[in-house]
Motif scaffolding. Structure first.
Motif, PDB file in Angstrom:
ATOM      1  N   SER A   1       7.246 113.724  68.484  1.00 60.15           N
ATOM      2  CA  SER A   1       6.400 112.615  69.029  1.00 60.15           C
ATOM      3  C   SER A   1       5.473 111.565  68.210  1.00 60.15           C
ATOM      4  O   SER A   1       4.948 110.498  68.712  1.00 60.15           O
ATOM      5  CB  SER A   1       6.081 112.324  70.015  1.00 60.15           C
ATOM      6  OG  SER A   1       4.746 113.586  69.949  1.00 60.15           O
ATOM      7  N   GLY A   2       5.654 111.758  67.246  1.00 61.37           N
ATOM      8  CA  GLY A   2       4.363 111.512  65.892  1.00 61.37           C
ATOM      9  C   GLY A   2       2.570 111.299  66.936  1.00 61.37           C
ATOM     10  O   GLY A   2       1.534 110.920  66.290  1.00 61.37           O
ATOM     11  N   ALA A   3       2.687 111.877  67.734  1.00 61.26           N
ATOM     12  CA  ALA A   3       1.231 112.555  68.145  1.00 61.26           C
ATOM     13  C   ALA A   3       0.650 112.992  67.802  1.00 61.26           C
ATOM     14  O   ALA A   3       0.746 113.942  66.648  1.00 61.26           O
ATOM     15  CB  ALA A   3       1.318 112.962  69.681  1.00 61.26           C
ATOM     16  N   VAL A   4      -0.999 112.545  67.324  1.00 61.59           N
ATOM     17  CA  VAL A   4      -1.485 113.609  67.001  1.00 61.59           C
ATOM     18  C   VAL A   4      -2.167 114.462  67.570  1.00 61.59           C
ATOM     19  O   VAL A   4      -2.017 114.447  68.800  1.00 61.59           O
ATOM     20  CB  VAL A   4      -3.332 112.659  66.712  1.00 61.59           C
ATOM     21  CG1 VAL A   4      -3.798 112.207  68.133  1.00 61.59           C
ATOM     22  CG2 VAL A   4      -4.295 112.990  65.426  1.00 61.59           C
ATOM     23  N   ARG A   5      -2.174 115.687  66.102  1.00 60.35           N
ATOM     24  CA  ARG A   5      -2.320 116.892  67.218  1.00 60.35           C
ATOM     25  C   ARG A   5      -4.136 117.472  66.232  1.00 60.35           C
ATOM     26  O   ARG A   5      -4.750 117.744  66.985  1.00 60.35           O
ATOM     27  CB  ARG A   5      -1.223 117.851  66.569  1.00 60.35           C
ATOM     28  CG  ARG A   5      -0.206 118.349  67.056  1.00 60.35           C
ATOM     29  CD  ARG A   5       1.218 119.150  66.619  1.00 60.35           C
ATOM     30  NE  ARG A   5       1.950 119.125  67.569  1.00 60.35           N
ATOM     31  CZ  ARG A   5       3.242 120.248  66.648  1.00 60.35           C
ATOM     32  NH1 ARG A   5       2.833 121.576  65.675  1.00 60.35           N
ATOM     33  NH2 ARG A   5       3.935 120.555  67.255  1.00 60.35           N
ATOM     34  N   LYS A   6      -4.028 117.162  65.386  1.00 63.81           N
ATOM     35  CA  LYS A   6      -5.951 117.289  64.632  1.00 63.81           C
ATOM     36  C   LYS A   6      -5.939 116.683  63.908  1.00 63.81           C
ATOM     37  O   LYS A   6      -5.394 115.788  63.487  1.00 63.81           O
ATOM     38  CB  LYS A   6      -5.441 119.096  64.052  1.00 63.81           C
ATOM     39  CG  LYS A   6      -6.811 118.930  63.617  1.00 63.81           C
ATOM     40  CD  LYS A   6      -6.840 120.313  62.291  1.00 63.81           C
ATOM     41  CE  LYS A   6      -5.978 119.564  61.213  1.00 63.81           C
ATOM     42  NZ  LYS A   6      -6.811 119.861  60.211  1.00 63.81           N
ATOM     43  N   GLY A   7      -7.517 115.627  63.901  1.00 63.25           N
ATOM     44  CA  GLY A   7      -8.170 114.688  63.618  1.00 63.25           C
ATOM     45  C   GLY A   7      -8.410 115.238  62.197  1.00 63.25           C
ATOM     46  O   GLY A   7      -8.265 115.900  61.756  1.00 63.25           O
ATOM     47  N   PRO A   8      -8.721 114.494  61.070  1.00 64.29           N
ATOM     48  CA  PRO A   8      -9.954 113.019  61.871  1.00 64.29           C
ATOM     49  C   PRO A   8      -8.421 111.744  62.128  1.00 64.29           C
ATOM     50  O   PRO A   8      -9.625 110.732  63.076  1.00 64.29           O
ATOM     51  CB  PRO A   8     -10.131 112.653  60.361  1.00 64.29           C
ATOM     52  CG  PRO A   8      -9.805 112.838  59.799  1.00 64.29           C
ATOM     53  CD  PRO A   8      -8.582 114.475  59.637  1.00 64.29           C
ATOM     54  N   ALA A   9      -7.718 111.950  62.303  1.00 64.96           N
ATOM     55  CA  ALA A   9      -6.866 110.354  62.342  1.00 64.96           C
ATOM     56  C   ALA A   9      -7.329 110.270  64.339  1.00 64.96           C
ATOM     57  O   ALA A   9      -7.446 111.983  65.574  1.00 64.96           O
ATOM     58  CB  ALA A   9      -5.653 110.755  62.743  1.00 64.96           C
TER      59      ALA A   9
END
Length: 127
Positions: free
Chosen positions: A100-108
């Motif tokens: 999906s391209g979803a962020v799993r872990k930042g800092p994004a």
């Protein structure tokens, strides 16, 4: 005399190659992105496009293809293709879901921007 020779060698090298950027560059809908066979299942590839741009093309499940702008939303560094079930930004370690391209872990704080592609014969093309 040595300085003249050195100057000629340095100028012959020219300008450094421009840094690749994420996105579609000057490519247009219908333009070929890559062969579907070039994208491994559960993996992906960075693909060069006209205009010094790149896309990240992934195949999270057999026959399912997605493309993302590989510029990390945090500061714009280009992410790596998926490895071990995750897309990782080498600069600050943000991770993203390859399906999906979803962020799993930042800092994004947000996911990768999806770019529409479609299968046309044996090729993936911009939609």
């Amino acid at each position: 005399m040595l300085l003249c020779g050195l100057a000629a060698v340095v100028s012959a090298c020219g300008e450094p190659a421009p840094r690749k950027t994420g996105g579609t560059g000057t490519a247009r809908p219908g333009d070929r992105v890559t062969a579907a066979s070039a994208v491994p299942v559960n993996g992906g590839v960075l693909v060069d496009l006209p205009g010094n741009a790149q896309l990240l093309v992934v195949q999270p499940r057999p026959g399912e293809f997605r493309a993302f702008n590989p510029s990390c939303p945090h500061v714009g560094s280009l992410v790596n293709p998926p490895a071990g079930g995750v897309i990782t930004c080498p600069l600050h370690g943000s991770t993203f879901d390859p399906a999906s391209g979803a962020v799993r872990k930042g800092p994004a704080a947000s996911g990768l921007a999806e770019v529409a592609i479609t299968l046309s014969g044996e090729d993936l093309v911009l939609a």
